[in-house]
Design an enzyme around this catalytic site. Sequence first.
Site, PDB file in Angstrom:
ATOM      1  N   LYS A   1      23.006   5.476 -21.086  1.00 34.09           N
ATOM      2  CA  LYS A   1      21.564   5.664 -20.871  1.00 34.09           C
ATOM      3  C   LYS A   1      21.230   7.152 -20.849  1.00 34.09           C
ATOM      4  O   LYS A   1      22.125   7.999 -20.684  1.00 34.09           O
ATOM      5  CB  LYS A   1      21.158   5.009 -19.543  1.00 34.09           C
ATOM      6  CG  LYS A   1      21.779   5.668 -18.317  1.00 34.09           C
ATOM      7  CD  LYS A   1      21.477   4.868 -17.053  1.00 34.09           C
ATOM      8  CE  LYS A   1      22.124   5.522 -15.837  1.00 34.09           C
ATOM      9  NZ  LYS A   1      22.074   4.664 -14.655  1.00 34.09           N
TER      10      LYS A   1
ATOM     11  N   TYR B   1      12.328  39.556 -12.586  1.00 38.44           N
ATOM     12  CA  TYR B   1      11.057  39.170 -11.949  1.00 38.44           C
ATOM     13  C   TYR B   1      11.233  39.015 -10.438  1.00 38.44           C
ATOM     14  O   TYR B   1      12.230  38.447  -9.982  1.00 38.44           O
ATOM     15  CB  TYR B   1      10.591  37.821 -12.492  1.00 38.44           C
ATOM     16  CG  TYR B   1      10.067  37.842 -13.905  1.00 38.44           C
ATOM     17  CD1 TYR B   1       9.019  38.689 -14.262  1.00 38.44           C
ATOM     18  CD2 TYR B   1      10.610  36.994 -14.864  1.00 38.44           C
ATOM     19  CE1 TYR B   1       8.531  38.679 -15.563  1.00 38.44           C
ATOM     20  CE2 TYR B   1      10.127  36.980 -16.160  1.00 38.44           C
ATOM     21  CZ  TYR B   1       9.083  37.833 -16.505  1.00 38.44           C
ATOM     22  OH  TYR B   1       8.610  37.818 -17.778  1.00 38.44           O
TER      23      TYR B   1
HETATM   24  C1  LIG Z   1      23.411   4.554 -14.072  1.00 41.43           C
HETATM   25  C2  LIG Z   1      24.002   3.246 -13.759  1.00 41.43           C
HETATM   26  C3  LIG Z   1      25.389   3.065 -13.791  1.00 41.43           C
HETATM   27  C4  LIG Z   1      26.371   4.190 -13.996  1.00 41.43           C
HETATM   28  O1  LIG Z   1      26.614   4.835 -12.770  1.00 41.43           O
HETATM   29  P1  LIG Z   1      27.638   6.054 -12.658  1.00 41.43           P
HETATM   30  O2  LIG Z   1      27.661   6.386 -11.229  1.00 41.43           O
HETATM   31  O3  LIG Z   1      27.074   7.149 -13.519  1.00 41.43           O
HETATM   32  O4  LIG Z   1      28.939   5.557 -13.177  1.00 41.43           O
HETATM   33  C5  LIG Z   1      25.886   1.781 -13.596  1.00 41.43           C
HETATM   34  N1  LIG Z   1      25.040   0.756 -13.355  1.00 41.43           N
HETATM   35  C6  LIG Z   1      23.713   0.897 -13.293  1.00 41.43           C
HETATM   36  C7  LIG Z   1      22.859  -0.291 -13.026  1.00 41.43           C
HETATM   37  C8  LIG Z   1      23.134   2.142 -13.476  1.00 41.43           C
HETATM   38  O5  LIG Z   1      21.806   2.286 -13.383  1.00 41.43           O
END
Ligand SMILES: *Cc1c(COP(=O)(O)O)cnc(C)c1O
Length: 338
Positions: free
Chosen positions: A46, A269
Site C-alpha cells: 500500500k 533562515y
Molecule cells: C499497513 C498494514 C499492515 C502492514 O503493517 P506493518 O506493520 O507495516 O507490517 C498489515 N495489515 C494491515 C491491515 C495494514 O493496514
Amino acid sequence: MERFNCGKRTRGIRSWTEISLSCLENNLKIYKENANQISEIMAVVKADAYGHGDKVVSKFLSERGVNFFAVSNIDEAISVRQVGVTGVILILGYTPISRLHELVKYNITQTLLSEEYAASVAETGLPIVCEFAVDTGMRRIGLNCDDLDKCEGIIREYSKILNINGIFTHLCVADSQRQIRFTVEQIQLFDQLCKRISDLDFPYRHCMNSAGGLWYQSKFSNINRLGIILYGLKPDYENTLPEGVNPVMSWKSVVSMVKEIRAGDTIGYGRSYSASKNMRIATIPTGYADGYPRLLSNKGWVLINGYKANIVGNICMDQMMVDVSDIPDIRLEHETCK
Ligand SMILES: *Cc1c(COP(=O)(O)O)cnc(C)c1O
C-alpha cells in the site's frame, strides 16, 4: 572517524532515491527465517509500497513466488494487477460502492469493513471475492469482536450470499514490548472467532503484521501481512530487527558548494545555528520540498564520502547546510546519502 559505505555514484541528478531489490529479497528471506510460525507472506504494498514503488516491488516479489499482496485502495490494486501480478490482491480498506464492479474485472479481493458495507456489496449482485475484517481492539474497521456471537452471526449470514474466502484482524501494538497483554488478547479473540467459524472453511485467516509475525503466535492465522520490515525499517524505534535486515531505500544528493565560515556567523533562515568556531560548511541541494523533514533542522545528518555530517541551521525548501569541518577533502559534486 567512522566511515560508512555509501554505494556507487550517480551523475547528473540533484536529489534521488535508490531502491535495492536484492536488499528487499534478502529482508523477505530473513523475515521468513525469523517468523514465529510458518505462514504464507502477504506483501503489503500500500501507499506505493511505503514509497518504494508498488509496481516494481510487486512485480519483483511476484516473480519470486509471493502469492499475496495487500493495497489500500482500488487504484493501487489495479496498477499492481496491471504489471502482471497473478496472485491474490486484497484491498485492506474502503472501495467506493460505485466502483465495486471494477473488482470483478481485475479479480481483486475486497475487505468487508462492516455489516453495512457487506450489505452494499451484496446489493450489487456481483461475484466479488471478499474477506471480512474483524475488530479485536484497533477500532478502525471490521466487525466488533467484543460480541463474538453477533460477529459470528453476521459472518455466517453473509457467507451464504457473498463469496467470502477470508477473515482478518489488525494488531495495533504488536511492536511494543510494554503492551504484550493487549496483543495476546487481540490474537485470542481472533482465534476464538476462527474456531467458531472453522466449518466455513475460509482458506485465508490472518492477524499478523510485521511485528506480530516475529513476536506472537496464533493457532489459526496462516498468512503474515508483511509491510514495514520488508522495507528494512523498524515498526517502532525501540525494536531490534533480525540481523541482516536493512533499509531498501537510500536517499542521495550531491554537494553543491563548500565554504568556510567564521566563529559568530549564523547559518540559514531564522539564524537557528550559531558557529562557536570557524567551520567548513557544505551546501546540499535537497530540502523540505523534496520531502526531507524540516523537523530535522539542526538534528539530522547525512553521509558524505561515508562520513557523518550534521545538518546545521534550518532546512530550506530545496537546500540544506551540513558541517564538514572534520571531514577530509570535500568537493563540489561529492555524493551524500541518508
Ligand atoms: C499497513 C498494514 C499492515 C502492514 O503493517 P506493518 O506493520 O507495516 O507490517 C498489515 N495489515 C494491515 C491491515 C495494514 O493496514
